[in-house]
Design an enzyme around this catalytic site. Structure first.
Site, PDB file in Angstrom:
ATOM      1  N   TYR A  84      23.975 -10.605  -2.721  1.00 33.64           N
ATOM      2  CA  TYR A  84      22.946 -11.407  -3.409  1.00 33.64           C
ATOM      3  C   TYR A  84      22.034 -10.489  -4.223  1.00 33.64           C
ATOM      4  O   TYR A  84      21.814 -10.715  -5.418  1.00 33.64           O
ATOM      5  CB  TYR A  84      22.145 -12.189  -2.367  1.00 33.64           C
ATOM      6  CG  TYR A  84      20.917 -12.913  -2.896  1.00 33.64           C
ATOM      7  CD1 TYR A  84      21.029 -14.112  -3.593  1.00 33.64           C
ATOM      8  CD2 TYR A  84      19.638 -12.404  -2.665  1.00 33.64           C
ATOM      9  CE1 TYR A  84      19.891 -14.780  -4.057  1.00 33.64           C
ATOM     10  CE2 TYR A  84      18.510 -13.063  -3.122  1.00 33.64           C
ATOM     11  CZ  TYR A  84      18.634 -14.250  -3.816  1.00 33.64           C
ATOM     12  OH  TYR A  84      17.510 -14.909  -4.269  1.00 33.64           O
ATOM     13  N   SER A  93      14.122 -11.853  -7.987  1.00 32.46           N
ATOM     14  CA  SER A  93      13.709 -11.864  -6.583  1.00 32.46           C
ATOM     15  C   SER A  93      13.167 -10.493  -6.195  1.00 32.46           C
ATOM     16  O   SER A  93      13.500  -9.487  -6.838  1.00 32.46           O
ATOM     17  CB  SER A  93      14.923 -12.184  -5.701  1.00 32.46           C
ATOM     18  OG  SER A  93      14.618 -11.987  -4.342  1.00 32.46           O
TER      19      SER A  93
HETATM   20  N1  NAD Z   1      13.502 -19.340  -1.711  1.00 31.05           N
HETATM   21  C1  NAD Z   1      13.233 -18.060  -1.727  1.00 31.05           C
HETATM   22  O1  NAD Z   1      12.727 -17.492  -0.752  1.00 31.05           O
HETATM   23  C2  NAD Z   1      13.536 -17.245  -2.960  1.00 31.05           C
HETATM   24  C3  NAD Z   1      13.113 -15.907  -2.987  1.00 31.05           C
HETATM   25  C4  NAD Z   1      13.375 -15.136  -4.098  1.00 31.05           C
HETATM   26  C5  NAD Z   1      14.042 -15.673  -5.177  1.00 31.05           C
HETATM   27  N2  NAD Z   1      14.465 -16.958  -5.134  1.00 31.05           N
HETATM   28  C6  NAD Z   1      15.175 -17.473  -6.313  1.00 31.05           C
HETATM   29  O2  NAD Z   1      14.572 -18.676  -6.718  1.00 31.05           O
HETATM   30  C7  NAD Z   1      15.545 -19.507  -7.333  1.00 31.05           C
HETATM   31  C8  NAD Z   1      15.504 -20.896  -6.731  1.00 31.05           C
HETATM   32  O3  NAD Z   1      15.730 -20.766  -5.342  1.00 31.05           O
HETATM   33  P1  NAD Z   1      15.355 -21.926  -4.313  1.00 31.05           P
HETATM   34  O4  NAD Z   1      14.916 -21.256  -3.091  1.00 31.05           O
HETATM   35  O5  NAD Z   1      14.477 -22.923  -4.962  1.00 31.05           O
HETATM   36  O6  NAD Z   1      16.810 -22.526  -4.056  1.00 31.05           O
HETATM   37  P2  NAD Z   1      17.309 -24.022  -3.700  1.00 31.05           P
HETATM   38  O7  NAD Z   1      18.624 -23.842  -3.033  1.00 31.05           O
HETATM   39  O8  NAD Z   1      16.236 -24.764  -3.005  1.00 31.05           O
HETATM   40  O9  NAD Z   1      17.531 -24.643  -5.143  1.00 31.05           O
HETATM   41  C9  NAD Z   1      18.506 -24.114  -5.994  1.00 31.05           C
HETATM   42  C10 NAD Z   1      19.035 -25.199  -6.905  1.00 31.05           C
HETATM   43  O10 NAD Z   1      20.049 -24.614  -7.726  1.00 31.05           O
HETATM   44  C11 NAD Z   1      21.158 -25.510  -7.795  1.00 31.05           C
HETATM   45  N3  NAD Z   1      22.387 -24.769  -8.076  1.00 31.05           N
HETATM   46  C12 NAD Z   1      23.059 -23.927  -7.264  1.00 31.05           C
HETATM   47  N4  NAD Z   1      24.166 -23.476  -7.865  1.00 31.05           N
HETATM   48  C13 NAD Z   1      24.201 -24.033  -9.105  1.00 31.05           C
HETATM   49  C14 NAD Z   1      25.105 -23.964 -10.196  1.00 31.05           C
HETATM   50  N5  NAD Z   1      26.228 -23.238 -10.122  1.00 31.05           N
HETATM   51  N6  NAD Z   1      24.825 -24.667 -11.311  1.00 31.05           N
HETATM   52  C15 NAD Z   1      23.706 -25.430 -11.393  1.00 31.05           C
HETATM   53  N7  NAD Z   1      22.825 -25.555 -10.380  1.00 31.05           N
HETATM   54  C16 NAD Z   1      23.063 -24.856  -9.249  1.00 31.05           C
HETATM   55  C17 NAD Z   1      21.167 -26.164  -6.421  1.00 31.05           C
HETATM   56  O11 NAD Z   1      21.915 -27.378  -6.433  1.00 31.05           O
HETATM   57  C18 NAD Z   1      19.695 -26.356  -6.158  1.00 31.05           C
HETATM   58  O12 NAD Z   1      19.230 -27.592  -6.652  1.00 31.05           O
HETATM   59  C19 NAD Z   1      16.883 -18.789  -7.171  1.00 31.05           C
HETATM   60  O13 NAD Z   1      17.173 -18.080  -8.355  1.00 31.05           O
HETATM   61  C20 NAD Z   1      16.613 -17.822  -6.034  1.00 31.05           C
HETATM   62  O14 NAD Z   1      17.454 -16.685  -6.091  1.00 31.05           O
HETATM   63  C21 NAD Z   1      14.228 -17.761  -4.055  1.00 31.05           C
END
Ligand code: NAD
Length: 253
Positions: A153, A140
């Site tokens: 985080y 991130s």
């Molecule tokens: N959305 C953003 O703005 C953003 C920004 C920077 C980085 N990220 C990173 O992108 C990645 C995805 O984020 P997102 O926004 O799509 O999140 P999201 O919450 O939409 O999806 C995350 C998925 O991970 C699953 N999950 C959570 N804990 C878990 C576990 N212990 N075991 C297995 N599955 C698990 C959830 O059920 C969900 O389906 C993450 O690593 C997040 O840190 C997101």
């Protein structure tokens, strides 16, 4: 097709960035293993891939539980015969600073850092035997910049950035590449949860977060998925141990 026949595990593939990655991988010919705690959404994502002619299975698993991490890789090998690509995308969002409790820290570290390490450990065992593989870690912008009340985080995402370099070094002798993407604000279910907590409308979220980028908007999950696809594919054959910012210029300002 850029991933024809490649067996790919995507953790957290039931929603958001992981789901878009799974859909794009499926469309590019990969055999997709979606590993997620969310059964309903995970099975839904698999149905979507199959409906478009792709090949996918769902494994319900919590990456922070070692037996689950091992089972994800075992099921991939059992069903599809090998593992070529791992996308470490699953994460939990403990968006706290000094207010984080010891339990909050344990949870944040156990999913984001230890869970990623465990799935990678078991997937790399198979990849080592193959003498090839590509691993993409989803970090991130939070690993690069400070954000208010966020470090329970951010610390995990910074750990993933460094782990990417270390893992790339340890796995290079086996021709396994390891890279990471660093997304900025992306519109996913995680963002909608954040908006609810912060009492923000999607319009305000876009305006507030978008203002901090060069492109003046938040990103879409598929825009991160495309970067993951690139790093996972042969097009990135000479790229390892590095990161790709997918943040609309957030960290350039
Ligand atoms: N959305 C953003 O703005 C953003 C920004 C920077 C980085 N990220 C990173 O992108 C990645 C995805 O984020 P997102 O926004 O799509 O999140 P999201 O919450 O939409 O999806 C995350 C998925 O991970 C699953 N999950 C959570 N804990 C878990 C576990 N212990 N075991 C297995 N599955 C698990 C959830 O059920 C969900 O389906 C993450 O690593 C997040 O840190 C997101």
């Amino acid at each position: 097709m850029r991933l024809n026949g490649k067996v790919s595990i995507i953790t957290g593939g039931a929603a958001g960035i992981g789901k878009e990655t799974a859909l794009i991988f499926g469309a590019e010919g990969a055999k997709v293993v979606i590993a997620d705690i969310n059964l309903e959404d995970g099975e839904g994502a698999v149905r979507e891939i199959r409906a478009k002619g792709g090949n996918a299975i769902f494994v319900q698993a919590d990456i922070s539980v070692e037996s689950d991490a091992r089972r994800i890789t075992e099921e991939a090998v059992e069903r599809f015969g090998s593992i070529d690509i791992l996308v470490n995308n699953a994460a939990t969002f403990v968006l706290k600073g000094f207010d984080a409790t010891a339990e909050d820290w344990q949870h944040s570290l156990s999913v984001n850092v230890i869970g990623t390490a465990l799935v990678t450990k078991y997937a790399a065992e198979t990849m080592r035997g193959n003498g090839s593989g590509a691993i993409v870690v989803v970090s991130s912008v939070s690993s690069w910049i400070a954000q208010p009340k966020f470090f329970a985080y951010s610390a995990t995402k910074a750990a993933l950035l460094q782990m990417t370099r270390n893992m790339a070094m340890d796995l290079a002798p086996y021709k396994i590449r390891v890279n990471c993407v660093c997304p900025g604000a992306i519109l996913t279910s995680a963002s909608y949860r954040y908006m609810k907590e912060a009492h923000l409308t999607p319009e305000l979220f876009d305006a507030e977060q978008g203002a901090q980028t060069l492109l003046k908007r938040v990103g879409r999950p598929e825009e991160v998925a495309r970067a993951i696809l690139f790093l996972a594919s042969e097009e990135a054959s000479y790229i390892t141990g590095t990161h790709l910012m997918v943040d609309g210029g957030y960290t350039a300002m």
